[in-house]
Design a protein around this motif. Sequence first.
Motif, PDB file in Angstrom:
ATOM      1  N   ALA A 287       0.851  -1.190   0.000  1.00  0.00           N
ATOM      2  CA  ALA A 287       0.000   0.000   0.000  1.00  0.00           C
ATOM      3  C   ALA A 287       0.887   1.240   0.000  1.00  0.00           C
ATOM      4  O   ALA A 287       2.108   1.158   0.161  1.00  0.00           O
ATOM      5  CB  ALA A 287      -0.929   0.000   1.215  1.00  0.00           C
ATOM      6  N   GLY A 288       0.268   2.383  -0.179  1.00  0.00           N
ATOM      7  CA  GLY A 288       1.049   3.613  -0.153  1.00  0.00           C
ATOM      8  C   GLY A 288       0.204   4.833  -0.424  1.00  0.00           C
ATOM      9  O   GLY A 288      -1.009   4.751  -0.644  1.00  0.00           O
ATOM     10  N   ARG A 305      -1.696   8.640   9.226  1.00  0.00           N
ATOM     11  CA  ARG A 305      -1.917   7.602  10.243  1.00  0.00           C
ATOM     12  C   ARG A 305      -3.178   6.802   9.951  1.00  0.00           C
ATOM     13  O   ARG A 305      -3.217   5.582  10.161  1.00  0.00           O
ATOM     14  CB  ARG A 305      -1.976   8.233  11.629  1.00  0.00           C
ATOM     15  CG  ARG A 305      -0.671   8.896  12.049  1.00  0.00           C
ATOM     16  CD  ARG A 305      -0.792   9.604  13.382  1.00  0.00           C
ATOM     17  NE  ARG A 305       0.418  10.387  13.668  1.00  0.00           N
ATOM     18  CZ  ARG A 305       0.552  11.197  14.717  1.00  0.00           C
ATOM     19  NH1 ARG A 305      -0.454  11.331  15.586  1.00  0.00           N
ATOM     20  NH2 ARG A 305       1.666  11.865  14.896  1.00  0.00           N
ATOM     21  N   GLN A 306      -4.224   7.480   9.477  1.00  0.00           N
ATOM     22  CA  GLN A 306      -5.436   6.755   9.118  1.00  0.00           C
ATOM     23  C   GLN A 306      -5.183   5.825   7.932  1.00  0.00           C
ATOM     24  O   GLN A 306      -5.721   4.715   7.856  1.00  0.00           O
ATOM     25  CB  GLN A 306      -6.570   7.735   8.783  1.00  0.00           C
ATOM     26  CG  GLN A 306      -7.109   8.528   9.964  1.00  0.00           C
ATOM     27  CD  GLN A 306      -6.190   9.659  10.364  1.00  0.00           C
ATOM     28  OE1 GLN A 306      -5.777  10.471   9.540  1.00  0.00           O
ATOM     29  NE2 GLN A 306      -5.858   9.739  11.642  1.00  0.00           N
ATOM     30  N   LYS A 307      -4.334   6.262   7.007  1.00  0.00           N
ATOM     31  CA  LYS A 307      -4.028   5.442   5.832  1.00  0.00           C
ATOM     32  C   LYS A 307      -3.187   4.221   6.211  1.00  0.00           C
ATOM     33  O   LYS A 307      -3.357   3.139   5.643  1.00  0.00           O
ATOM     34  CB  LYS A 307      -3.332   6.295   4.774  1.00  0.00           C
ATOM     35  CG  LYS A 307      -4.266   7.353   4.190  1.00  0.00           C
ATOM     36  CD  LYS A 307      -3.581   8.253   3.179  1.00  0.00           C
ATOM     37  CE  LYS A 307      -4.576   9.267   2.605  1.00  0.00           C
ATOM     38  NZ  LYS A 307      -3.975  10.158   1.605  1.00  0.00           N
ATOM     39  N   LEU A 308      -2.277   4.384   7.161  1.00  0.00           N
ATOM     40  CA  LEU A 308      -1.520   3.240   7.660  1.00  0.00           C
ATOM     41  C   LEU A 308      -2.458   2.197   8.252  1.00  0.00           C
ATOM     42  O   LEU A 308      -2.318   0.991   7.996  1.00  0.00           O
ATOM     43  CB  LEU A 308      -0.513   3.693   8.718  1.00  0.00           C
ATOM     44  CG  LEU A 308       0.659   4.571   8.256  1.00  0.00           C
ATOM     45  CD1 LEU A 308       1.398   5.142   9.464  1.00  0.00           C
ATOM     46  CD2 LEU A 308       1.619   3.783   7.379  1.00  0.00           C
ATOM     47  N   PHE A 319       4.212  -0.476   3.191  1.00  0.00           N
ATOM     48  CA  PHE A 319       3.589   0.824   2.942  1.00  0.00           C
ATOM     49  C   PHE A 319       4.655   1.797   2.463  1.00  0.00           C
ATOM     50  O   PHE A 319       5.715   1.934   3.079  1.00  0.00           O
ATOM     51  CB  PHE A 319       2.945   1.357   4.225  1.00  0.00           C
ATOM     52  CG  PHE A 319       2.006   2.525   4.007  1.00  0.00           C
ATOM     53  CD1 PHE A 319       0.633   2.317   3.914  1.00  0.00           C
ATOM     54  CD2 PHE A 319       2.496   3.816   3.892  1.00  0.00           C
ATOM     55  CE1 PHE A 319      -0.226   3.384   3.720  1.00  0.00           C
ATOM     56  CE2 PHE A 319       1.636   4.884   3.683  1.00  0.00           C
ATOM     57  CZ  PHE A 319       0.272   4.662   3.596  1.00  0.00           C
ATOM     58  N   LEU A 320       4.367   2.489   1.346  1.00  0.00           N
ATOM     59  CA  LEU A 320       5.254   3.520   0.807  1.00  0.00           C
ATOM     60  C   LEU A 320       4.756   4.882   1.284  1.00  0.00           C
ATOM     61  O   LEU A 320       3.644   5.294   0.953  1.00  0.00           O
ATOM     62  CB  LEU A 320       5.273   3.470  -0.718  1.00  0.00           C
ATOM     63  CG  LEU A 320       5.578   2.105  -1.353  1.00  0.00           C
ATOM     64  CD1 LEU A 320       5.565   2.223  -2.883  1.00  0.00           C
ATOM     65  CD2 LEU A 320       6.910   1.564  -0.873  1.00  0.00           C
ATOM     66  N   LEU A 337       3.046  -4.045   9.801  1.00  0.00           N
ATOM     67  CA  LEU A 337       3.238  -3.194   8.621  1.00  0.00           C
ATOM     68  C   LEU A 337       4.650  -2.617   8.645  1.00  0.00           C
ATOM     69  O   LEU A 337       5.126  -2.144   9.671  1.00  0.00           O
ATOM     70  CB  LEU A 337       2.218  -2.055   8.623  1.00  0.00           C
ATOM     71  CG  LEU A 337       2.138  -1.208   7.343  1.00  0.00           C
ATOM     72  CD1 LEU A 337       1.608  -2.040   6.183  1.00  0.00           C
ATOM     73  CD2 LEU A 337       1.236   0.018   7.568  1.00  0.00           C
ATOM     74  N   GLN A 338       5.329  -2.656   7.506  1.00  0.00           N
ATOM     75  CA  GLN A 338       6.656  -2.068   7.367  1.00  0.00           C
ATOM     76  C   GLN A 338       6.570  -0.884   6.409  1.00  0.00           C
ATOM     77  O   GLN A 338       5.999  -0.996   5.323  1.00  0.00           O
ATOM     78  CB  GLN A 338       7.640  -3.111   6.844  1.00  0.00           C
ATOM     79  CG  GLN A 338       7.784  -4.315   7.777  1.00  0.00           C
ATOM     80  CD  GLN A 338       8.842  -5.284   7.289  1.00  0.00           C
ATOM     81  OE1 GLN A 338      10.042  -5.005   7.354  1.00  0.00           O
ATOM     82  NE2 GLN A 338       8.414  -6.441   6.812  1.00  0.00           N
ATOM     83  N   VAL A 339       7.148   0.238   6.814  1.00  0.00           N
ATOM     84  CA  VAL A 339       7.025   1.493   6.069  1.00  0.00           C
ATOM     85  C   VAL A 339       8.346   1.846   5.398  1.00  0.00           C
ATOM     86  O   VAL A 339       9.405   1.814   6.021  1.00  0.00           O
ATOM     87  CB  VAL A 339       6.582   2.640   6.997  1.00  0.00           C
ATOM     88  CG1 VAL A 339       6.488   3.946   6.219  1.00  0.00           C
ATOM     89  CG2 VAL A 339       5.249   2.309   7.653  1.00  0.00           C
TER      90      VAL A 339
END
Length: 368
Positions: A287-288, A305-308, A319-320, A337-339
Amino acid sequence: MLDQPTSPSDVDDASGQPERISPRSVTLSLGMMLTALLLAVLVVLPVPYAISSPGPTRDVLGEHDGTPLIQISGAETFDSTGELRLTTVSGTGGPGFPSSVVGVLQGWLSPWAVVQPVELLYPPDRTQDEIDESNTAEMVSSQENATVAALTELGYEVPATLVVAGTVEETDAEGKVEEGDVIVALDGTAVPDYQSLIGLLGEVEAGDTVTLTVRRHGQSLDIPIVTTEKPDGGAQIGVFIDPAFDMPVDVTISIDDIGGPSAGTMFALGIIDKMTPEDEANGKDIAGTGTIDVTGEVGPIGGIRQKLAGATRDGATWFLAPAANCAEVVDHVPDGLQVVRVETLHEAREAVTAIGAGTTDDLPTCTG
């Protein structure tokens, strides 16, 4: 014949007559009814707060309601086994969508929702139609930018007519350059596309004088312009440009229920994935978010933060995130989740490829 037994609450024990309801019981009953009515009103009573919470995600490589989100003609396309999810924020509190007391309480209790005074998000003088129109325009512009950036990343040339939409106040261009002028050269070098103009300006120091050649009413004019400094320290000529692109490949993005510019980076990655034989995502759910301009620069967005949280809820494991949003990401990453921090489309593309290949040790994060 025996009479049916009667409940003690139906008769007086001494006389056998129906028991009278005491004034205290009547008062208590009325009080409970009024309390229940008040609570029911509070449930639906609008309050002056806006609530932002995790919204839906969409796989840009997939379909929505039976229609592919990205359709490409004029070039060969390839299938992918992975997912590239754009992320969104759902909100209440805007015109026609008021927040309720219950919603505000739930927002305060949720670690992923944000509750704030409604005027901070929705100016009181804007209607819902105006907000929707603005969001739609931003989404259309975002899709165009994503297409140009993706095609340029893939090595295509994307010619553009650089039409001036206006000038920046208190710059040297004001009063010299006119709306409708078409920029054709800078310091004698032709600028057939937007990237060429940006590249030439990258070689100029703020405060230098450049010669801007424009076409006005069929005539060519050379206009000396003293450049000014951009927020990032580069030079700018002080004009707003509304480029008209001549796309070498026909790309159609179909998404009607989401507005705003923040899906640009994921759309660009989706175009690249579909137009390359490599299976970049390779089965991973990535995701991103992030705006994107035609040069491929990834910009910050709201509601990170809501998107994470929305990405994790829908199964993403990577996540990008735009580099400019990293300060908001630290200490707020959901478990599992890894960003990855990205600043450009090229970096985002390399990150997706590394995630798909399982070679992620060197990917930049928001903490290092």
